[in-house]
Design an enzyme around this catalytic site. Sequence first.
Site, PDB file in Angstrom:
ATOM      1  N   HIS A  62       0.810  -1.222   0.000  1.00 40.90           N
ATOM      2  CA  HIS A  62       0.000   0.000   0.000  1.00 40.90           C
ATOM      3  C   HIS A  62       0.846   1.276   0.000  1.00 40.90           C
ATOM      4  O   HIS A  62       1.963   1.291   0.501  1.00 40.90           O
ATOM      5  CB  HIS A  62      -0.889   0.038   1.246  1.00 40.90           C
ATOM      6  CG  HIS A  62      -1.780  -1.156   1.364  1.00 40.90           C
ATOM      7  ND1 HIS A  62      -2.076  -1.728   2.574  1.00 40.90           N
ATOM      8  CD2 HIS A  62      -2.443  -1.884   0.432  1.00 40.90           C
ATOM      9  CE1 HIS A  62      -2.887  -2.751   2.384  1.00 40.90           C
ATOM     10  NE2 HIS A  62      -3.124  -2.869   1.097  1.00 40.90           N
ATOM     11  N   LYS A  72       6.435   6.042   7.559  1.00 38.93           N
ATOM     12  CA  LYS A  72       6.007   5.076   8.573  1.00 38.93           C
ATOM     13  C   LYS A  72       7.207   4.576   9.369  1.00 38.93           C
ATOM     14  O   LYS A  72       8.302   4.447   8.840  1.00 38.93           O
ATOM     15  CB  LYS A  72       5.340   3.861   7.919  1.00 38.93           C
ATOM     16  CG  LYS A  72       4.139   4.170   7.075  1.00 38.93           C
ATOM     17  CD  LYS A  72       3.620   2.911   6.383  1.00 38.93           C
ATOM     18  CE  LYS A  72       2.456   3.242   5.471  1.00 38.93           C
ATOM     19  NZ  LYS A  72       1.958   2.046   4.764  1.00 38.93           N
ATOM     20  N   TYR A 132       2.442   0.547  13.847  1.00 44.86           N
ATOM     21  CA  TYR A 132       2.901   1.562  12.903  1.00 44.86           C
ATOM     22  C   TYR A 132       2.766   2.940  13.543  1.00 44.86           C
ATOM     23  O   TYR A 132       1.728   3.233  14.122  1.00 44.86           O
ATOM     24  CB  TYR A 132       1.999   1.667  11.684  1.00 44.86           C
ATOM     25  CG  TYR A 132       1.619   0.459  10.907  1.00 44.86           C
ATOM     26  CD1 TYR A 132       2.018   0.344   9.589  1.00 44.86           C
ATOM     27  CD2 TYR A 132       0.806  -0.531  11.438  1.00 44.86           C
ATOM     28  CE1 TYR A 132       1.628  -0.725   8.813  1.00 44.86           C
ATOM     29  CE2 TYR A 132       0.425  -1.613  10.675  1.00 44.86           C
ATOM     30  CZ  TYR A 132       0.838  -1.707   9.363  1.00 44.86           C
ATOM     31  OH  TYR A 132       0.446  -2.769   8.610  1.00 44.86           O
ATOM     32  N   ASP A 168      -6.206  -6.564  -2.125  1.00 44.73           N
ATOM     33  CA  ASP A 168      -4.758  -6.717  -2.306  1.00 44.73           C
ATOM     34  C   ASP A 168      -4.431  -7.732  -3.395  1.00 44.73           C
ATOM     35  O   ASP A 168      -3.419  -7.605  -4.083  1.00 44.73           O
ATOM     36  CB  ASP A 168      -4.097  -7.116  -0.991  1.00 44.73           C
ATOM     37  CG  ASP A 168      -4.055  -5.971   0.004  1.00 44.73           C
ATOM     38  OD1 ASP A 168      -4.224  -4.807  -0.407  1.00 44.73           O
ATOM     39  OD2 ASP A 168      -3.851  -6.234   1.202  1.00 44.73           O
TER      40      ASP A 168
END
Length: 175
Positions: A62, A72, A132, A168
């Site tokens: 992503h 991130k 995250y 996905d």
Amino acid sequence: MRFHETDLKGSYLIELDEINDERGFFARSFCTHEFLIQGITFNPVQANLSLNKRKHTLRGIHYQDPPHEEAKLVRCIRGSIFDVIIDLREDSPTSGQWVGVELTDKNRKSIYIPKGFAHGFLTLEPDSEVSYLMSDHHVPGKGLGIRWNDPFYNIQWPAEPAVISDKDRNWPLVS
């Protein structure tokens, strides 16, 4: 914290500096000052947690397009994952290249992923949890993806996914 730049410019594998005693250990897992020493401005605005019940669950790959890119800091806090990042920055010498690293609750490593990268992972054991820190807020409708097995990138996953979302599984191929 010890920063090790990966083969993709601007991304870092980060190891903790543990201070151990009879109680266990203490370590900083994030420090704005230490990131700045590395030339990284990272000011998280959101924290996310992902629980993955089954071994070989795949999430990703992503990213968000400009101006909504997200940097991130990713860590596996239970279990283990094979974490993959792809450099999508057109002006980067490593554009189109990927790196995969193993993040586990035992090695306590994290990976810093700059803006302009795509990210995904495959769990290596059941009940893996991933934490995250995000530099920007998720913007609904602005998320994009790369198919996990796109021949253009030729990612060498350690196993075939057993669990993957329809979204996905069906991202369009780059080529």
